[in-house]
Structures are given as C-alpha cells and as structure tokens.
Scaffold this active site. Structure first.
Site, PDB file in Angstrom:
ATOM      1  CD  GLU A 231     -11.521  -3.708   5.535  1.00 34.28           C
ATOM      2  OE1 GLU A 231     -10.902  -4.097   6.560  1.00 34.28           O
ATOM      3  OE2 GLU A 231     -11.041  -3.725   4.405  1.00 34.28           O
TER       4      GLU A 231
ATOM      5  CD  GLU B 134      -2.981  -4.173   9.730  1.00 31.75           C
ATOM      6  OE1 GLU B 134      -3.164  -2.951   9.888  1.00 31.75           O
ATOM      7  OE2 GLU B 134      -3.739  -4.897   9.056  1.00 31.75           O
TER       8      GLU B 134
ATOM      9  CE  LYS C  47      -7.327  10.241   0.253  1.00 34.07           C
ATOM     10  NZ  LYS C  47      -5.940   9.713   0.256  1.00 34.07           N
TER      11      LYS C  47
ATOM     12  CB  CYS D 294      -6.924  -5.384   6.094  1.00 33.17           C
ATOM     13  SG  CYS D 294      -8.115  -5.762   4.795  1.00 33.17           S
TER      14      CYS D 294
END
Lengths: 492, 77
Positions: free
Chosen positions: A253, A386, A179, A287
């Site tokens: 993750e 973040e 996806k 990330c």
C-alpha cells in the site's frame, strides 16, 4: 513536562526480552525537537528470534488450530483494550509524529477500534471451507492462513495501519512480526501490552522497531510467508524485489497523488470544507490526501479565493492542543521536503496563493505553513510527485473530459474524489478514474470496502472480505467419486 | 569501514533539499539549480555518506561498493 518514555526490551513472541544489540532509537518530538522516548533498535538476531517464535506459534502452536470464534474472542478483547486506552494512544502518537490530537483521536485510536470490529464482523461472513462439485472429483475447497506475516508500517498513522494488517492476519490464524517505524515505536508497545492482556498466545506477535536495513532483513527472511507493507513507492519497489527471492507473498500500500475534481455545478459551501479536510488531514501526511484540486477555469478565481480563506482558517500549532488542525511534520527531513517542493513549484511557474514557508512564529518544531499553490500545470513535479506535507496544488481544467484526463495523468492511482451537483453523475466520473478508491461529494476510506492502489500506488487490497484474501491460501482437496459431503453447519 | 563506495545521485528524483551536503559536506556539492552531485564518483566509506543517503527525503542517493557494485544503500537484504 519533558518526560521521556523508555523501553529497554523488545517484544519477541509476546514476551519482553533483552535486545540482541545495543543500538537505541531516540524518538524526537516534532513540536519541541526534544527526545521524548527511547527504545531498543532491533538487530538481525532479534528478527531471527521473532521469526523463529512466529514459526513455532504457527507451525505447532494453538493459534491457527483453535476454532475461529475463539480467535475472534481474543481479537474482541484487543479492540476493547484499544478502547480503554484510546486517549493514551492518540496522545502518544500525536507526541511522536505531530498528528493533531483532534484528528489523532479519530484516526489513530477510534479508527483502529473500528477496523478490529469490522474485521471480526467480516470474518463471521467468510466461508473458510466449502464442498463443490468438481469436473472429475467432488472437492473440498479450504481457505487456510498464509503463515508468518511481516507487517511493516509507517509513521503517519501507525496504529490504523497496524490494525489494518493485524486484524485480518490474526483472525485468519497467522503469526505476525510487526515492524513499526523508528519515528513511532512507542505506541506499538501499548499495542503489544493490549494484545498480551487480551490473551494472544505465546509467539503470535512480535514488535521490532527498526530502520530500513533491518526491515529489509525481515522482508527477505526465509521464515516469513507474507509481507504486508505500507510506505513509499520507492520503498515498496524494494520490498517487492527483496521478497521475490523467496517468492514471499506481498501486499503493498504505497503513495498517492490523488485528484479532487470540482465540477462547475458543485456546491462550494459543502465542497470547500471537504476539500480542505481531505487535502490537509494529518498535516498532509496521508497517502490518500487529495493533493491535486482540479477546478473549472470558469470558476477558478472564485474557488481559489474560497480555498485560500479556508486554508487561512486552519490552526497551526502544538499537536496536543485541542484547537490545532495542522501540526508539525514528523521530521526535519520531511519539513525540508515540503519547503523544497514549494520552491520547486515556484521555479516551475506555480504561484503561492497562501502559506509558502515555515511559520515565522514557530522557530522550534518542524512546521510548514499550510500552502496552496495556484496556476499549477499537471506536468510540474509538484503535481506528479508525492510531497507528503501540507502543500496542495490547484489545477485549472477546460471541461470535464480535460479534468478526467488530468486526474488520470499520474503514476499513482490510490484515491480520488469528485464534487458535483448530481451524485449519479459523480458515479459516472468515478467509473472513468483509475484509482483504487473514490468518493463522490464526500471523502471516505471505508473499512468494509477493499482499499488499495492502481499503478504505483500498490498491489493488493486491505479491508473488507477482499482484504482477508491476502492472509489466506486456498487449498483444494480432491475426494473420491461418490463421496457425500457432511451437512453444512459443522466445524468452521 | 575501509571500503570504497561509488556514490550516485538520481537527478530526476533530487529535489535539492541540500540535506546530503549538510550531513556530508565533503561528499556532495549543489549546483546552481540546487541539484546535488557527488563531489567524487568514488569515496572512502563513511558514516557521513551513509547518513546522507539515509536522510535524503526523496531517496535519491545510491551507494555501491566500488568495483563489485554490491548495493550499500539501499541495502541488499
């Protein structure tokens, strides 16, 4: 110039088929803000079809039943297919998400090739069946594929992350529904062509571009055995919640707020390029980006000056231009997010040392100047949340114990690094930081070592033999007393 | 759509991008600190509200069915 790439079909079970719905995803260039591609938006009925095809392929098809070496041959051809189209893939992804081509060719194309190679080599070293003495019975302990895998990948490094999930899943014998994100569906069609040409059997791979709602339907689908997800911590919590209803296995993750510690004895000539590269890679949309730079107060001014000069040397521009080192952010909302955090940081008392806004010479495109915020306190939102853009915090520390405290004072635990005079001492620092990966006098993310997060950075690991673990289930077979195991060297 | 939605903004998460107020001007107000507030705690279901929730860069907006409380965004399944 503004050529629009159009796909009117979805890849379901490896075949191009008409979509069930009529919704269309428009891919917009972050550089020109023009539409560069259109693909069907997968509907729930498409998910049902893709999962059913994967179930058939897994439950009754040849893929999980063929010898490992035959699967590895197909996977080797997938890697060769990526190699043959590496530049096309890198250009495609840079057009979709603004990743600078100089970085894109490495991370978005060569990176996936290296992942396939590493996974093939790792698989040859795995023990899929072993006989073992039990307490009560002789045992055969087997590792068998987990089943139908939903691989949900984000837009920042779509092929790298797709490879990180597909390679161990397919080698293990799983069937996969991939996806991709609505921002980067085009490159996934290239991957589907490569997999088809490599001889992946019918049903084993589907590719369904979709937004969050359909993604949740896939994650919660009872026909899915395992979800491997990469994305934000907020979305990861949601995936875990939805997957829990069917006890679907998950690997998450998620994000990071990684700290690079610059110890007083670091060689700044070596450290500064490493710090800049690991902070601003992929326009800060990584990330593992080292977004908190921790510097001793005794060397704060000197280090800040060096970093400001290095940030000033970054080349902001068209992601397809070979000279560009920082491209636009993927979407208007992501540019707004970075600009807002710059404002929030200043309201909290941080100072813009360089950058600080949208570049005045780029009225078109979702650009943000590479920005260094100085005087940041680790309690500020810009140090805790973040940002996912080219906005980096410079944080002063008193001594090494203080640096370690700051590095660990985070909800995240994905990555980190230390720059120091002595690698042995750097390893001591690594031992005291709670993150899934760490680097000493370098920045690395290695495909042979387990990669993943502590705390809100995720659950589970990818890469290395550890990464295969999440695509395999153990089966213990109890054998009658006195059973003699056949000599080793039989069927894998 | 016909439904009524309860609109919530998590102000610990909101970064004041203003994108919600831009996509649904009737649905959200920004205060002096640029923090977003629902204009009304409940509103008629609309594409604009859904777009605001989906477009929030930090996922601070929750939409729930008024009365029952079933999640509209982020979606339940």
């Amino acid at each position: 110039m503004a050529e629009v790439v159009e796909y009117n079909e979805l890849v379901i079970g490896g075949e191009l088929v008409a979509p069930a719905g009529t919704e269309v995803i428009e891919v917009v260039s972050p550089h020109t803000e023009e539409v560069i591609g259109r693909v069907p938006h997968a509907a729930r009925a498409d998910v049902d079809r893709a999962v059913a095809a994967a179930r058939r392929a897994f439950d009754a098809g040849p893929w999980p039943r063929m010898p490992l070496e035959e699967r590895l041959a197909v996977c080797g051809r997938i890697k060769d297919g990526i190699a043959a189209r590496a530049e096309e893939i890198a250009r495609c992804i840079s057009s979709e998400n603004g990743s600078p081509y100089s970085w894109s060719i490495l991370a978005q194309a060569y990176g996936p090739m290296m992942i396939w190679d590493a996974a093939i080599a790792t698989a040859r070293g795995l023990v899929f069946e072993e006989y073992r003495a039990g307490v009560l019975n002789p045992l055969l302990v087997r590792r068998t594929p987990v089943g139908v895998v939903a691989a949900v990948v984000p837009w920042n490094v779509p092929q790298f992350i797709a490879a990180a999930k597909l390679a161990p899943a397919l080698i293990s014998g799983c069937a996969v529904v991939l996806k991709p994100s609505p921002e980067t569906p085009l490159d996934s069609y290239i991957l589907a062509e490569i997999c088809r040409d490599a001889g992946l059997p019918e049903g084993v791979l589907s590719v369904l571009p979709a937004d969050r709602e359909v993604s949740e339907y896939l994650v919660g689908h009872p026909g899915v055995d395992k979800v491997s997800f990469t994305g934000s911590a907020a979305a990861g919590k949601r995936v875990m919640e939805v997957a829990s209803r069917n006890l679907t296995r998950i690997t998450l993750e998620l994000g990071g707020k990684s700290a690079a510690i610059v110890l007083p004895d670091a060689d700044l000539d070596a450290a500064v390029p490493g710090l800049i590269g690991s902070a601003f890679m992929n326009n800060g949309q990584a990330c593992v980006a080292q977004t908190r730079i921790l510097v001793a107060r005794s060397r704060y001014e000197e280090t800040a000056e060096r970093l400001v000069a290095a940030v000033g040397a970054l080349v902001v521009g068209d992601p397809l231009d070979a000279a560009t080192t920082v491209g636009p952010l993927v979407a208007r909302r992501q540019r707004q997010r970075s600009l807002d955090y710059i404002r929030i940081g200043q309201e909290e008392g941080a100072k813009v040392l360089t950058g600080g806004g949208a570049p005045a010479d780029r009225p078109t495109g979702w650009y943000v100047e590479p920005t260094l915020l100085g005087g940041v306190d680790n309690r500020m939102r810009v140090a805790r949340e973040e940002i996912f853009g080219p906005v980096i915090c410079l944080i002063g520390y008193e001594d090494e114990a203080d640096a370690l405290r700051i590095a660990n004072d985070s909800d995240y635990g994905l990555s980190g690094s230390v720059w120091c005079g002595d690698v042995g001492h750097g390893i001591e620092v690594a031992r005291q930081v709670r993150t899934g990966t760490y680097s000493v006098n370098t920045f690395g993310l290695d495909l042979n070592g387990p990669f993943g997060g502590f705390k809100n950075s995720g659950i589970g690991r990818e890469f290395g033999p550890e990464g295969f673990g999440s695509f395999l289930e153990y089966q213990t077979v109890c054998l009658p007393a006195g059973y003699q195991a056949p000599a080793a060297g039989g069927e894998a | 759509m016909g439904d009524r939605w309860r609109v919530e903004v998590d102000r610990a998460v909101c970064i004041g991008s203003g994108l919600c107020a831009a996509s649904a001007p009737d649905g959200f107000r920004l205060d002096a600190a640029r923090q977003s507030h629902p204009a009304r705690a409940e509103a008629d279901a609309s594409e604009a509200l859904l777009a605001a929730a989906e477009g929030c860069p930090v996922e601070a907006i929750t939409l729930l069915l008024a009365g029952g409380g079933e999640p509209v965004f982020p979606p339940e399944e």
